[in-house]
Design a protein around this motif. Structure first.
Motif, PDB file in Angstrom:
ATOM      1  N   TRP A   4       0.807  -0.996   0.075  1.00 47.43           N
ATOM      2  CA  TRP A   4      -0.056  -0.065  -0.067  1.00 47.43           C
ATOM      3  C   TRP A   4       1.167   1.118   0.074  1.00 47.43           C
ATOM      4  O   TRP A   4       0.650   2.135  -0.621  1.00 47.43           O
ATOM      5  CB  TRP A   4      -0.874  -0.103   1.157  1.00 47.43           C
ATOM      6  N   ARG A   5       2.041   1.092   0.888  1.00 50.58           N
ATOM      7  CA  ARG A   5       2.818   2.345   0.850  1.00 50.58           C
ATOM      8  C   ARG A   5       3.436   2.949  -0.592  1.00 50.58           C
ATOM      9  O   ARG A   5       3.347   3.785  -0.911  1.00 50.58           O
ATOM     10  CB  ARG A   5       4.060   2.050   1.854  1.00 50.58           C
ATOM     11  N   PHE A   8       0.502   4.005  -2.917  1.00 50.42           N
ATOM     12  CA  PHE A   8      -0.073   5.582  -2.657  1.00 50.42           C
ATOM     13  C   PHE A   8       1.070   6.436  -2.573  1.00 50.42           C
ATOM     14  O   PHE A   8       0.900   7.725  -2.132  1.00 50.42           O
ATOM     15  CB  PHE A   8      -0.768   5.513  -1.472  1.00 50.42           C
ATOM     16  N   ARG A  11       1.003  10.043  -4.225  1.00 51.78           N
ATOM     17  CA  ARG A  11      -0.124  10.843  -3.628  1.00 51.78           C
ATOM     18  C   ARG A  11       0.099  11.311  -2.235  1.00 51.78           C
ATOM     19  O   ARG A  11      -0.771  11.891  -1.606  1.00 51.78           O
ATOM     20  CB  ARG A  11      -1.346  10.038  -3.635  1.00 51.78           C
ATOM     21  N   ASP A  12       1.455  10.922  -1.655  1.00 52.51           N
ATOM     22  CA  ASP A  12       1.774  11.543  -0.507  1.00 52.51           C
ATOM     23  C   ASP A  12       1.191  10.859   0.698  1.00 52.51           C
ATOM     24  O   ASP A  12       0.631  11.579   1.683  1.00 52.51           O
ATOM     25  CB  ASP A  12       1.696  12.985  -0.408  1.00 52.51           C
ATOM     26  N   VAL A  13       0.562   9.769   0.514  1.00 47.22           N
ATOM     27  CA  VAL A  13      -0.389   9.147   1.549  1.00 47.22           C
ATOM     28  C   VAL A  13       0.781   8.223   2.327  1.00 47.22           C
ATOM     29  O   VAL A  13       1.384   7.396   1.881  1.00 47.22           O
ATOM     30  CB  VAL A  13      -1.157   7.987   0.954  1.00 47.22           C
ATOM     31  N   ARG A  14       0.761   8.534   3.565  1.00 42.25           N
ATOM     32  CA  ARG A  14       1.659   7.559   4.382  1.00 42.25           C
ATOM     33  C   ARG A  14       0.837   6.621   5.315  1.00 42.25           C
ATOM     34  O   ARG A  14      -0.152   6.801   5.752  1.00 42.25           O
ATOM     35  CB  ARG A  14       2.221   8.661   5.519  1.00 42.25           C
ATOM     36  N   ARG A  65       6.010  16.189   5.670  1.00 43.53           N
ATOM     37  CA  ARG A  65       5.329  15.519   4.719  1.00 43.53           C
ATOM     38  C   ARG A  65       6.167  14.650   3.966  1.00 43.53           C
ATOM     39  O   ARG A  65       5.776  13.783   3.320  1.00 43.53           O
ATOM     40  CB  ARG A  65       4.848  16.740   3.547  1.00 43.53           C
ATOM     41  N   SER A  68       8.200   9.705   6.578  1.00 38.41           N
ATOM     42  CA  SER A  68       7.186   8.812   7.131  1.00 38.41           C
ATOM     43  C   SER A  68       7.734   7.965   7.883  1.00 38.41           C
ATOM     44  O   SER A  68       8.928   7.362   7.772  1.00 38.41           O
ATOM     45  CB  SER A  68       6.801   7.815   5.678  1.00 38.41           C
TER      46      SER A  68
END
Length: 80
Positions: A4-5, A8, A11-14, A65, A68
């Motif tokens: 998942w990391r 995503f 998209r800067d999703v952590r 941002r 992570s």
């Protein structure tokens, strides 16, 4: 979690996995062996509060941002 990391990341999703140790909650229910274990841990000062876990999660959320934190293990200092 790692897949998942990677999926995503653009998209800067952590994603952060939290591994808590002994936490003072009611999740164990009223089962005698869990209650006895918890009381023993509490006597030895080997439990942390839910607020302690929340503070660690807040720390991960407060990172810049660009950073992570993949995994967090938070447990009482006295937990064996």
């Amino acid at each position: 979690m790692e897949s998942w990391r990677k999926e995503f990341a653009a998209r800067d999703v952590r994603f952060t996995t939290v591994h808590p140790g002994a936490v003072a909650t009611e999740f164990g229910g009223d089962q005698a062996f869990i209650r006895d274990w918890y009381e023993d841990m509490e006597r030895r000062g080997a439990v942390i509060r839910p607020e302690d876990v929340a503070r660690v999660i807040a720390l991960a959320l407060d990172l810049p941002r660009e950073a992570s934190l993949s995994e967090i293990t938070v447990r009482p200092t006295r937990q064996a």
